[in-house]
Design an enzyme around this catalytic site. Structure first.
Site, PDB file in Angstrom:
ATOM      1  CG  ASP A   1       4.233 -23.922 -21.474  1.00  0.00           C
ATOM      2  OD1 ASP A   1       4.252 -23.594 -20.144  1.00  0.00           O
ATOM      3  OD2 ASP A   1       5.273 -23.860 -22.199  1.00  0.00           O
TER       4      ASP A   1
ATOM      5  CE  LYS B   1       7.381 -21.386 -19.913  1.00  0.00           C
ATOM      6  NZ  LYS B   1       7.033 -21.832 -21.312  1.00  0.00           N
TER       7      LYS B   1
ATOM      8  NE  ARG C   1      11.933 -23.451 -31.693  1.00  0.00           N
ATOM      9  CZ  ARG C   1      12.613 -22.443 -30.962  1.00  0.00           C
ATOM     10  NH1 ARG C   1      13.071 -21.432 -31.413  1.00  0.00           N
ATOM     11  NH2 ARG C   1      12.896 -22.568 -29.440  1.00  0.00           N
TER      12      ARG C   1
HETATM   13  O1  C5P Z   1      10.493 -25.493 -29.883  1.00  0.00           O
HETATM   14  P1  C5P Z   1      10.982 -25.983 -28.960  1.00  0.00           P
HETATM   15  O2  C5P Z   1      11.240 -27.393 -28.903  1.00  0.00           O
HETATM   16  O3  C5P Z   1      12.307 -25.040 -28.238  1.00  0.00           O
HETATM   17  O4  C5P Z   1       9.741 -25.782 -27.976  1.00  0.00           O
HETATM   18  C1  C5P Z   1       9.946 -25.805 -26.796  1.00  0.00           C
HETATM   19  C2  C5P Z   1       8.661 -25.480 -26.026  1.00  0.00           C
HETATM   20  O5  C5P Z   1       8.915 -25.761 -24.407  1.00  0.00           O
HETATM   21  C3  C5P Z   1       8.308 -24.168 -25.963  1.00  0.00           C
HETATM   22  O6  C5P Z   1       6.977 -24.201 -26.279  1.00  0.00           O
HETATM   23  C4  C5P Z   1       8.413 -23.395 -24.916  1.00  0.00           C
HETATM   24  O7  C5P Z   1       7.581 -22.262 -24.354  1.00  0.00           O
HETATM   25  C5  C5P Z   1       8.465 -24.529 -24.018  1.00  0.00           C
HETATM   26  N1  C5P Z   1       9.308 -24.253 -22.555  1.00  0.00           N
HETATM   27  C6  C5P Z   1      10.587 -24.073 -22.557  1.00  0.00           C
HETATM   28  N2  C5P Z   1      11.371 -23.937 -21.505  1.00  0.00           N
HETATM   29  C7  C5P Z   1      10.797 -23.691 -20.271  1.00  0.00           C
HETATM   30  C8  C5P Z   1       9.348 -24.135 -20.140  1.00  0.00           C
HETATM   31  C9  C5P Z   1       8.657 -24.335 -21.362  1.00  0.00           C
HETATM   32  O8  C5P Z   1      11.256 -23.984 -23.622  1.00  0.00           O
HETATM   33  N3  C5P Z   1      11.628 -23.894 -19.099  1.00  0.00           N
END
Ligand code: C5P
Length: 247
Positions: free
Chosen positions: A62, A64, A212
């Site tokens: 990821d 980005k 998380r």
């Molecule tokens: O901990 P949590 O469940 O919030 O993690 C969500 C993951 O998805 C993180 O690693 C974050 O970088 C990623 N992510 C996000 N929103 C996006 C793309 C990726 O939260 N649009």
């Protein structure tokens, strides 16, 4: 054992490569793949991708990416060489940049399945935070435009919040829909456009990115197992190259 049915990608947002690999190994049988984000890619570095590939699940880098096309192409190529199955780019970088990423990754990954996922709108942003950045459109409208761009530029899929899944499915039904922001209850951290895993799958998510709720649980293996069991029968379950086919 729910391996073949799991559509969970665990986001290994942990401080060290060792911690990420240990957790990945512990939850592997309950998840479809592993995601490494900016923390790991910029700390321990992209070799963590190769370490995770060794555990036998597809790895989602990821990264980005968002820069001029030549830079993004080079970064995607390197991540492909490390074994990344998916690499993310910000679709706001424009279609030339996204096409460059598609080419770079495919060159780096060679014969292995690989694909670019386009980030539509971060799940941590809402209408107010978009307004602060001078973007007056609603998240839904933006996701619609970004998804069209992703389809035209050769992405394998889009990353979109659970709330905009239907928009993405209407605009480009063939693109994979990858969804972070999975929560049992809304609120409590930096994610704002959230839903439960069951809701996201019922709205057409192909893969759920869960960080998380697993990594921060008192027992991450039990949390991953519970989520995998809860969601094993839900959703569309289209075949995805590089994942075990659904049983
Ligand atoms: O901990 P949590 O469940 O919030 O993690 C969500 C993951 O998805 C993180 O690693 C974050 O970088 C990623 N992510 C996000 N929103 C996006 C793309 C990726 O939260 N649009």
């Amino acid at each position: 054992m729910v391996t073949s049915r799991s559509r969970i990608i665990v986001a290994l947002d942990l401080p060290t490569a060792e911690a990420a690999v240990d957790l990945a190994a512990a939850v592997a049988e309950h998840v479809a793949g592993f995601k490494v984000g900016l923390g790991l890619l910029h700390g321990p570095g992209p070799a963590v991708v190769a370490a995770l590939v060794g555990l036998g699940r597809p790895v989602f880098a990821d990264a980005k990416l968002h820069d001029i096309p030549t830079q993004v192409e080079a970064a995607a190529e390197h991540l492909g060489r490390h074994g990344a199955r998916w690499v993310t780019v910000h679709l706001s970088g424009g279609s030339a940049m996204v096409r460059a990423a598609v080419e770079g990754l495919s060159r780096g990954a060679g014969e292995a399945p690989s694909g670019i996922l386009g980030v539509t709108v971060l799940t941590s942003l809402d209408g107010n935070s978009l307004g602060e950045a001078g973007i007056q459109q609603s998240p839904g409208r933006l996701v619609s435009k970004m998804t069209r761009l992703a389809a035209n530029a050769g992405c394998e899929g889009v990353v979109t919040s659970p709330r905009e899944l239907k928009v993405a499915a209407d605009v480009a039904p063939d693109l994979l829909r990858v969804t972070p922001g999975i929560r049992r209850q809304p609120g409590g951290d930096d994610q704002t456009r959230t839903a439960t895993a069951a809701e996201a799958l019922s709205r057409g998510a192909d893969l759920l990115v869960v960080g998380r709720p697993i990594t921060g649980a008192a027992d991450p293996v039990a949390a991953a197992a519970a989520l995998a069991a809860e969601t094993a029968e839900l959703g569309v379950r289209r075949p995805i190259a590089g994942l075990e086919s659904p049983a």
